[in-house]
Design a protein around this motif. Structure first.
Motif, PDB file in Angstrom:
ATOM      1  N   VAL A  59       0.881   5.204   0.776  1.00  0.00           N
ATOM      2  CA  VAL A  59       1.880   4.572  -0.109  1.00  0.00           C
ATOM      3  C   VAL A  59       2.536   3.322   0.471  1.00  0.00           C
ATOM      4  O   VAL A  59       2.961   2.445  -0.269  1.00  0.00           O
ATOM      5  N   THR A  60       2.665   3.265   1.789  1.00  0.00           N
ATOM      6  CA  THR A  60       3.287   2.061   2.364  1.00  0.00           C
ATOM      7  C   THR A  60       2.237   1.152   3.010  1.00  0.00           C
ATOM      8  O   THR A  60       2.572   0.222   3.728  1.00  0.00           O
ATOM      9  N   ALA A  61       0.958   1.436   2.758  1.00  0.00           N
ATOM     10  CA  ALA A  61      -0.122   0.689   3.417  1.00  0.00           C
ATOM     11  C   ALA A  61       0.099   0.737   4.931  1.00  0.00           C
ATOM     12  O   ALA A  61      -0.068  -0.269   5.633  1.00  0.00           O
ATOM     13  N   ALA A  62       0.492   1.907   5.429  1.00  0.00           N
ATOM     14  CA  ALA A  62       0.944   2.047   6.822  1.00  0.00           C
ATOM     15  C   ALA A  62       0.013   1.427   7.867  1.00  0.00           C
ATOM     16  O   ALA A  62       0.504   0.730   8.756  1.00  0.00           O
ATOM     17  N   PRO A  63      -1.304   1.618   7.773  1.00  0.00           N
ATOM     18  CA  PRO A  63      -2.134   1.017   8.833  1.00  0.00           C
ATOM     19  C   PRO A  63      -1.963  -0.508   8.892  1.00  0.00           C
ATOM     20  O   PRO A  63      -1.915  -1.083   9.974  1.00  0.00           O
ATOM     21  N   LEU A  64      -1.821  -1.120   7.732  1.00  0.00           N
ATOM     22  CA  LEU A  64      -1.666  -2.578   7.691  1.00  0.00           C
ATOM     23  C   LEU A  64      -0.247  -2.995   8.091  1.00  0.00           C
ATOM     24  O   LEU A  64      -0.061  -3.956   8.848  1.00  0.00           O
ATOM     25  N   ALA A  65       0.741  -2.233   7.628  1.00  0.00           N
ATOM     26  CA  ALA A  65       2.121  -2.526   8.029  1.00  0.00           C
ATOM     27  C   ALA A  65       2.248  -2.416   9.551  1.00  0.00           C
ATOM     28  O   ALA A  65       2.897  -3.242  10.201  1.00  0.00           O
ATOM     29  N   LYS A  66       1.595  -1.411  10.123  1.00  0.00           N
ATOM     30  CA  LYS A  66       1.612  -1.204  11.580  1.00  0.00           C
ATOM     31  C   LYS A  66       0.958  -2.384  12.292  1.00  0.00           C
ATOM     32  O   LYS A  66       1.496  -2.926  13.263  1.00  0.00           O
ATOM     33  N   VAL A  79       8.364  -4.044   7.855  1.00  0.00           N
ATOM     34  CA  VAL A  79       7.299  -4.725   7.119  1.00  0.00           C
ATOM     35  C   VAL A  79       7.046  -4.019   5.787  1.00  0.00           C
ATOM     36  O   VAL A  79       6.924  -2.794   5.737  1.00  0.00           O
ATOM     37  N   PHE A  80       6.956  -4.817   4.734  1.00  0.00           N
ATOM     38  CA  PHE A  80       6.648  -4.312   3.395  1.00  0.00           C
ATOM     39  C   PHE A  80       5.380  -5.020   2.929  1.00  0.00           C
ATOM     40  O   PHE A  80       5.307  -6.245   2.933  1.00  0.00           O
ATOM     41  N   VAL A  81       4.357  -4.242   2.555  1.00  0.00           N
ATOM     42  CA  VAL A  81       3.078  -4.837   2.161  1.00  0.00           C
ATOM     43  C   VAL A  81       2.893  -4.733   0.647  1.00  0.00           C
ATOM     44  O   VAL A  81       3.224  -3.712   0.049  1.00  0.00           O
ATOM     45  N   GLY A  82       2.405  -5.803   0.022  1.00  0.00           N
ATOM     46  CA  GLY A  82       2.192  -5.784  -1.423  1.00  0.00           C
ATOM     47  C   GLY A  82       0.908  -6.490  -1.846  1.00  0.00           C
ATOM     48  O   GLY A  82       0.180  -7.046  -1.015  1.00  0.00           O
ATOM     49  N   VAL A  83       0.671  -6.459  -3.149  1.00  0.00           N
ATOM     50  CA  VAL A  83      -0.558  -6.999  -3.736  1.00  0.00           C
ATOM     51  C   VAL A  83      -0.438  -8.529  -3.867  1.00  0.00           C
ATOM     52  O   VAL A  83      -0.177  -9.060  -4.944  1.00  0.00           O
ATOM     53  N   GLY A  84      -0.593  -9.192  -2.751  1.00  0.00           N
ATOM     54  CA  GLY A  84      -0.372 -10.635  -2.719  1.00  0.00           C
ATOM     55  C   GLY A  84       1.117 -10.889  -2.571  1.00  0.00           C
ATOM     56  O   GLY A  84       1.948 -10.012  -2.875  1.00  0.00           O
ATOM     57  N   SER A  85       1.489 -12.090  -2.122  1.00  0.00           N
ATOM     58  CA  SER A  85       2.927 -12.299  -1.962  1.00  0.00           C
ATOM     59  C   SER A  85       3.602 -12.488  -3.312  1.00  0.00           C
ATOM     60  O   SER A  85       4.812 -12.351  -3.418  1.00  0.00           O
ATOM     61  N   ASP A  86       2.838 -12.732  -4.371  1.00  0.00           N
ATOM     62  CA  ASP A  86       3.461 -12.754  -5.707  1.00  0.00           C
ATOM     63  C   ASP A  86       4.067 -11.389  -6.035  1.00  0.00           C
ATOM     64  O   ASP A  86       5.178 -11.300  -6.555  1.00  0.00           O
ATOM     65  N   ASP A  87       3.335 -10.349  -5.713  1.00  0.00           N
ATOM     66  CA  ASP A  87       3.855  -8.990  -5.927  1.00  0.00           C
ATOM     67  C   ASP A  87       5.070  -8.744  -5.030  1.00  0.00           C
ATOM     68  O   ASP A  87       6.088  -8.200  -5.469  1.00  0.00           O
ATOM     69  N   SER A 240       3.733   3.566  -6.989  1.00  0.00           N
ATOM     70  CA  SER A 240       3.709   3.878  -5.547  1.00  0.00           C
ATOM     71  C   SER A 240       2.478   3.323  -4.856  1.00  0.00           C
ATOM     72  O   SER A 240       2.526   2.915  -3.706  1.00  0.00           O
ATOM     73  N   TYR A 241       1.351   3.329  -5.586  1.00  0.00           N
ATOM     74  CA  TYR A 241       0.078   3.014  -4.925  1.00  0.00           C
ATOM     75  C   TYR A 241      -0.406   1.622  -5.295  1.00  0.00           C
ATOM     76  O   TYR A 241      -1.371   1.467  -6.025  1.00  0.00           O
ATOM     77  N   THR A 242       0.289   0.619  -4.811  1.00  0.00           N
ATOM     78  CA  THR A 242      -0.121  -0.737  -5.192  1.00  0.00           C
ATOM     79  C   THR A 242      -1.302  -1.244  -4.367  1.00  0.00           C
ATOM     80  O   THR A 242      -2.124  -1.990  -4.862  1.00  0.00           O
ATOM     81  N   ALA A 247      -8.370  -2.896   0.508  1.00  0.00           N
ATOM     82  CA  ALA A 247      -7.524  -4.023   0.941  1.00  0.00           C
ATOM     83  C   ALA A 247      -6.810  -3.680   2.244  1.00  0.00           C
ATOM     84  O   ALA A 247      -6.708  -4.523   3.145  1.00  0.00           O
ATOM     85  N   ILE A 248      -6.350  -2.444   2.361  1.00  0.00           N
ATOM     86  CA  ILE A 248      -5.645  -2.044   3.582  1.00  0.00           C
ATOM     87  C   ILE A 248      -6.575  -2.160   4.790  1.00  0.00           C
ATOM     88  O   ILE A 248      -6.235  -2.774   5.812  1.00  0.00           O
ATOM     89  N   ALA A 249      -7.788  -1.620   4.656  1.00  0.00           N
ATOM     90  CA  ALA A 249      -8.733  -1.642   5.781  1.00  0.00           C
ATOM     91  C   ALA A 249      -9.160  -3.065   6.137  1.00  0.00           C
ATOM     92  O   ALA A 249      -9.217  -3.438   7.311  1.00  0.00           O
ATOM     93  N   TYR A 250      -9.428  -3.880   5.125  1.00  0.00           N
ATOM     94  CA  TYR A 250      -9.899  -5.247   5.405  1.00  0.00           C
ATOM     95  C   TYR A 250      -8.764  -6.109   5.958  1.00  0.00           C
ATOM     96  O   TYR A 250      -8.983  -6.993   6.780  1.00  0.00           O
ATOM     97  N   GLY A 251      -7.567  -5.818   5.512  1.00  0.00           N
ATOM     98  CA  GLY A 251      -6.401  -6.543   6.023  1.00  0.00           C
ATOM     99  C   GLY A 251      -6.224  -6.290   7.516  1.00  0.00           C
ATOM    100  O   GLY A 251      -5.986  -7.220   8.291  1.00  0.00           O
ATOM    101  N   VAL A 252      -6.380  -5.017   7.907  1.00  0.00           N
ATOM    102  CA  VAL A 252      -6.263  -4.667   9.326  1.00  0.00           C
ATOM    103  C   VAL A 252      -7.328  -5.421  10.127  1.00  0.00           C
ATOM    104  O   VAL A 252      -7.043  -6.001  11.187  1.00  0.00           O
TER     105      VAL A 252
END
Ligand SMILES: *Cc1c(COP(=O)(O)O)cnc(C)c1O
Length: 353
Positions: A59-66, A79-87, A240-242, A247-252
């Motif tokens: 829910v918080t995209a924890a691996p990427l936030a970490k 850190v707060f992660v979202g669907v692009g910075s527009d989100d 909750s699940y944006t 995306a989380i895995a590729y972002g990391v």
């Protein structure tokens, strides 16, 4: 009362055109990165088991936030992660601008800010940039319900130094100040060092430009834990699940490849400087850019005419038919080869003038 009266009426943000990239089309109109993401992303794509998709994502995209927290020397809770910075920015507007006083931002800036303010019925006031397109810190020393500054600013490409941001913060302890750092990696100065001292500062970033991830949709905010908690509370009240698991895995994987990130940015900055020089030789003025685009105006030929010509030659740049900037073109920095073709087309066209 007709049912149509109950429909929320909004004038949406208009993004740059997304023509199909085929043949010799050169797309320099939405500040995308001309280079692919890190090869580590490709490995991550191949490594992600399809089984992962059966389950809801974190829910918080924890691996990427970490990963982002470690990268910036912050706590994961900052850190707060979202669907692009527009989100991320839309959630910030909804979360942080719930007061009655007007939110302040420049008249010429990212044109999504007033759209969100209208959508969420947030009072706002736009303050004019100076004649040379600078933000005046003094304008932001008045009562307000929040402040938003894009730094570097868009579409001007101009960056303000850190003391400027601090001046705004010291004068506005009672407002939340959002600094939109969508382009900071290309030469701006980040407000990150101020996070410790100013609990009312929110910094937003995007993977779309410097990390070649526009299609993947990743953005994030960095702030004091209490502000991040407030953002999550609003987000969890909508969806909750944006962030999807891919995306989380590729972002990391992207954050994990600093050398590639640095190399790509250096290439774009070098191309930018070369292009600015070539444009000047053709009679353009370019504002001093700290971004991955140039904001350019020709001394004789109207911007709209050049825009239309370039489009007929399959080169897309951005033109804003708006007061004060309707004689400027916003030109994204592509590869050297793309910029050479742009310059050649411009030279050919301007010779006929
Ligand atoms: C591109 C851009 C964004 C949004 O980027 P996303 O693709 O939604 O992450 C935000 N602010 C500015 C100033 C931008 O130019």
């Amino acid at each position: 009362m007709p049912y149509t009266d109950n429909i929320r009426k909004v004038t949406p943000y208009v993004p740059g055109e997304q023509p199909k990239v085929t043949g010799d089309l050169i797309k320099l109109n939405t500040n995308e990165n001309p280079y692919p993401p890190s090869p580590k992303v490709k490995q991550a794509i191949e490594a992600l088991p399809v089984e992962t998709m059966r389950l809801y994502p974190d829910v918080t995209a924890a691996p990427l936030a970490k990963a982002l927290a470690a990268y910036h020397g912050l706590k994961e809770e900052q850190v707060f992660v979202g669907v692009g910075s527009d989100d991320v920015l839309a959630t910030c507007f909804l979360t942080f601008f719930a007061g009655k006083k007007p939110v302040l931002f420049p008249d010429i800036t990212y044109s999504f800010y007033d759209v969100w303010a209208e959508l969420y019925r947030i009072p706002y006031e736009t303050l004019p940039l100076t004649e040379d397109f600078r933000i005046r810190a003094d304008d932001y020393k008045r009562e307000n319900g929040g402040i938003v500054i894009a730094n570097p600013n868009a579409p001007t490409s101009i960056a303000q130094p850190l003391p400027f941001i601090e001046e705004i913060l010291t004068e506005n302890h009672d407002s939340i100040v959002i600094v939109d750092e969508a382009y900071v990696d290309f030469g701006g100065e980040t407000a990150l060092p101020l996070l410790k001292k100013y609990k009312n500062l929110v910094i937003t970033r995007t993977f779309s430009k410097s990390r070649s991830f526009a299609g993947m949709r990743i953005g994030y905010a960095m702030a004091d834990e209490t502000l991040i908690e407030a953002l999550n509370n609003v987000k969890f009240s909508i969806n909750s699940y944006t962030m999807n698991c891919t995306a989380i895995a590729y972002g990391v994987a992207s954050v994990d490849d600093e050398p590639y990130f640095k190399k790509t940015i250096a290439k774009i900055v070098a191309t930018r400087e070369k292009t600015a020089e070539a444009l000047r030789e053709l009679g353009f003025t370019c504002l001093p850019s700290s971004a991955n685009f140039l904001f350019a105006s020709h001394k004789n030929v109207p911007a709209e005419e050049i825009f239309t010509y370039l489009k007929s030659r399959n080169i897309y740049v951005r033109f804003f038919k708006k007061p004060r900037i309707d004689n400027y073109l916003r030109i994204t920095i592509g590869t050297d080869a793309q910029m050479e073709r742009l310059i050649a087309e411009l030279r050919g066209f301007l010779e006929t003038k």
